[in-house]
Design an enzyme around this catalytic site. Structure first.
Site, short mmCIF file in Angstrom:
data_model
loop_
_atom_site.label_atom_id
_atom_site.label_comp_id
_atom_site.label_asym_id
_atom_site.label_seq_id
_atom_site.Cartn_x
_atom_site.Cartn_y
_atom_site.Cartn_z
N HIS A 214 0.83 -1.20 0.00
CA HIS A 214 0.00 0.00 0.00
C HIS A 214 0.87 1.26 0.00
O HIS A 214 0.46 2.30 -0.52
CB HIS A 214 -0.91 0.03 1.24
CG HIS A 214 -1.99 -1.00 1.22
ND1 HIS A 214 -1.79 -2.30 1.63
CD2 HIS A 214 -3.29 -0.93 0.82
CE1 HIS A 214 -2.91 -2.97 1.51
NE2 HIS A 214 -3.83 -2.18 1.01
N ASP A 287 -4.84 -5.90 -7.94
CA ASP A 287 -5.07 -5.26 -6.65
C ASP A 287 -5.33 -3.78 -6.94
O ASP A 287 -5.18 -3.30 -8.07
CB ASP A 287 -3.85 -5.45 -5.75
CG ASP A 287 -4.21 -5.38 -4.26
OD1 ASP A 287 -5.30 -4.89 -3.93
OD2 ASP A 287 -3.38 -5.82 -3.44
#
Length: 543
Positions: A214, A287
């Site tokens: 992230h 993702d």
């Protein structure tokens, strides 16, 4: 009721814009797609989710807490899903894939009254694939009740790195064979039992990293042989179980992709290793393209194009949806993305929708049965998982066997998505007759708090300290050490990864529950009270 079109018939009548819309899954904001929400304005430049769906011909949507999708409870959530399906069918003639991340454990979006299960690592500690399948079936049934037909689960990563900051208890463990069995069981539970599409993630394996994708781009040094032994088995097992989707990882693998591209943008990885090597013919979804791990070298619209060129079929959450649409359009019209390749991607998505009953012409959408959400029968299975997962990590001191009349200090980590774990555990122990003092000390207990609790511990019969992601020399480790020095029997309960035990005094009795969910607290209270035994098995190797 009109006769359902086939995927091929739908594809043949679609415009280029409609085809591209089928390849995007975007977050939409609010509980009513016809009501303005500032989030839609920021993301799409239009005030409502309905306008966003029509502008982009979106074929898929995803819900989060931060999009306010869950803000008004199951009834409103079901209404949101129903209305989005109506809008999508009117716009493109196909229903929507509506997704969320409900892995259970730390990656869960649908909170109470939905049934909250301990997550993957707890299921592995319980050691029963049948129980893993039942938990997925129940989770899937509750999602379907509110119109969510895709669960971006299970996690197929093999967590071989104790320092992994993003997977941890989301993984079933460090044994590839165990992870593979649990992943296959959950795919069957979601898809065969509940009718919800499952998604194995994060290909080619995110379990051996100490960087969170992230916020950065992890580098994993696995060569082909090591990948085949460690990372591949759960994905192979998921594919053999018929998994509908596989999600990519924003990771760099120099031994497998020498060009340095993250896996999400690598044709060697997606088309070569996954599509050709493992024989996966379902939908490959990226993702989130908002994560830093994939945004290192290219601008946002270009990333969307490169993901499709690498082999992805669905691009998840492009940061600039309009820019992504325009870039993909230019790639097709300019010959960079061949029309036949585009059509193959759209057809995979449409065939998935057909399997999940989303191409039924103009048939009405059935009213949901919300009685299944958080039903007593479902909560009973969650309690069963939690009880079976409690693991005694070391010998330590004997547990009391009965709490009646005992003075008990409960402290430590208390932060949970839906409550204070210290307060919850204290209440449960009082229910067993203990006289309890509770004090949450959180992630970084102060030296003064540790000293005060160490003094207080001397007058107690038992100390229970909850821990979460303890590091060497950390404030949490210092607190447990001070409590142990009090001379009172001290029990440390890790509510995250069990690796905490490596940094705590050996004299402390150590339990692992792998979960912040209320059933895990109930389970450990029963063990401390002598009502049940800690019979779980560690699903990871300890240093």
């Amino acid at each position: 009721m009109s006769i359902a079109e086939t995927p091929e018939e739908i594809l043949a009548r679609m415009s280029l814009a409609e085809k591209i819309g089928q390849l995007m899954m975007c977050e939409v904001y609010g509980t009513d797609p016809d009501r303005p929400h500032e989030g839609n304005g920021r993301r799409f430049g239009v005030p409502t989710a309905a306008e966003a769906v029509r502008a982009l011909h979106l074929g898929s949507a995803i819900y989060f807490r931060w999009t306010d999708s869950f803000a008004e409870g199951p009834g409103a959530l079901a209404g949101l899903s129903r209305r989005l399906q109506e809008i999508a069918r009117q716009d493109s003639g196909t229903g929507m894939l509506i997704a969320t991340d409900q892995e259970q454990g730390p990656s869960s979006r649908f909170g109470p009254p939905a049934t909250l299960f301990p997550g993957a690592m707890a299921l592995a500690a319980a050691g029963d694939p049948g129980l893993a399948r039942r938990s997925a079936a129940i989770t899937g049934a509750e999602l379907m009740a509110v119109g969510i037909n895709v669960d971006l689960a299970p996690d197929a990563d093999v967590n071989v790195n104790p320092a992994n900051p993003v997977i941890g208890v989301r993984s079933f463990g460090s044994d590839p064979g165990l992870v593979a069995r649990m992943v296959a069981a959950q795919v069957s539970g979601y898809q065969d039992d509940a009718g919800v599409s499952a998604c194995a993630k994060h290909f080619p394996g995110h379990g051996d990293t100490s960087t969170d994708s992230h916020t950065g781009l992890p580098v994993i040094e696995h060569d082909r042989s090591l990948w085949e032994r460690v990372d591949a088995p759960p994905f192979r097992s998921a594919i053999e179980a018929g998994v509908d989707m596989v999600m990519t990882a924003h990771i760099r693998l120099p031994e497998l992709e020498p060009d340095g591209q993250p896996a999400t943008l690598s044709r060697r990885v997606l088309d070569g290793m996954l599509r050709t090597g493992l024989g996966f013919d379902g939908v490959i979804i990226t993702d989130s393209l908002q994560m830093s791990g994939v945004r290192q070298d290219h601008d946002d619209p270009e990333i969307a194009v490169r993901a499709l060129l690498a082999g992805a079929d669905l691009i998840l959450m492009p940061p600039d949806p309009l820019g992504a649409r325009d870039a993909v359009t230019a790639a097709v019209t300019g010959g960079r993305l061949p029309p036949a390749e585009l059509d193959a991607k759209v057809l995979r998505v449409l065939r998935l929708k057909a399997r999940r009953g989303l191409l039924r012409g103009g048939s009405p959408i059935a009213a949901p049965d919300l009685s299944v959400v958080g039903s007593p029968a479902h909560r009973e299975v969650a309690d069963q998982v939690a009880a079976a997962a409690v693991t005694r990590v070391n010998e330590g001191a004997p547990l009391p066997g009965s709490l009646a009349g005992l003075r008990v200090l409960v402290c430590g980590w208390g932060e949970a998505q839906d409550g204070d774990l210290v307060a919850l555990l204290a209440g449960r122990l009082r229910g067993f007759g203990a006289v309890v003092r509770g004090e949450q000390t959180g992630r970084e207990p102060s030296a003064a708090a540790a000293a005060g609790l160490a003094v207080a511990a001397r007058d107690q019969d038992l100390v229970v300290c909850l821990t979460h992601d303890v590091a060497a020399g950390s404030a949490q480790a210092e607190l447990v050490g001070r409590l142990a020095e009090s001379g009172t029997t001290t029990v440390a309960v890790s509510v995250g990864v069990p690796y905490d035990a490596a940094y705590l005094p050996a004299a402390v009795t150590q339990l692992a529950v792998y979960s912040l969910a209320p059933p895990a607290v109930d389970a450990v209270a029963r063990v401390l009270a002598g009502q049940s035994r800690a019979e779980g098995a560690l699903p990871v190797e300890m240093a």
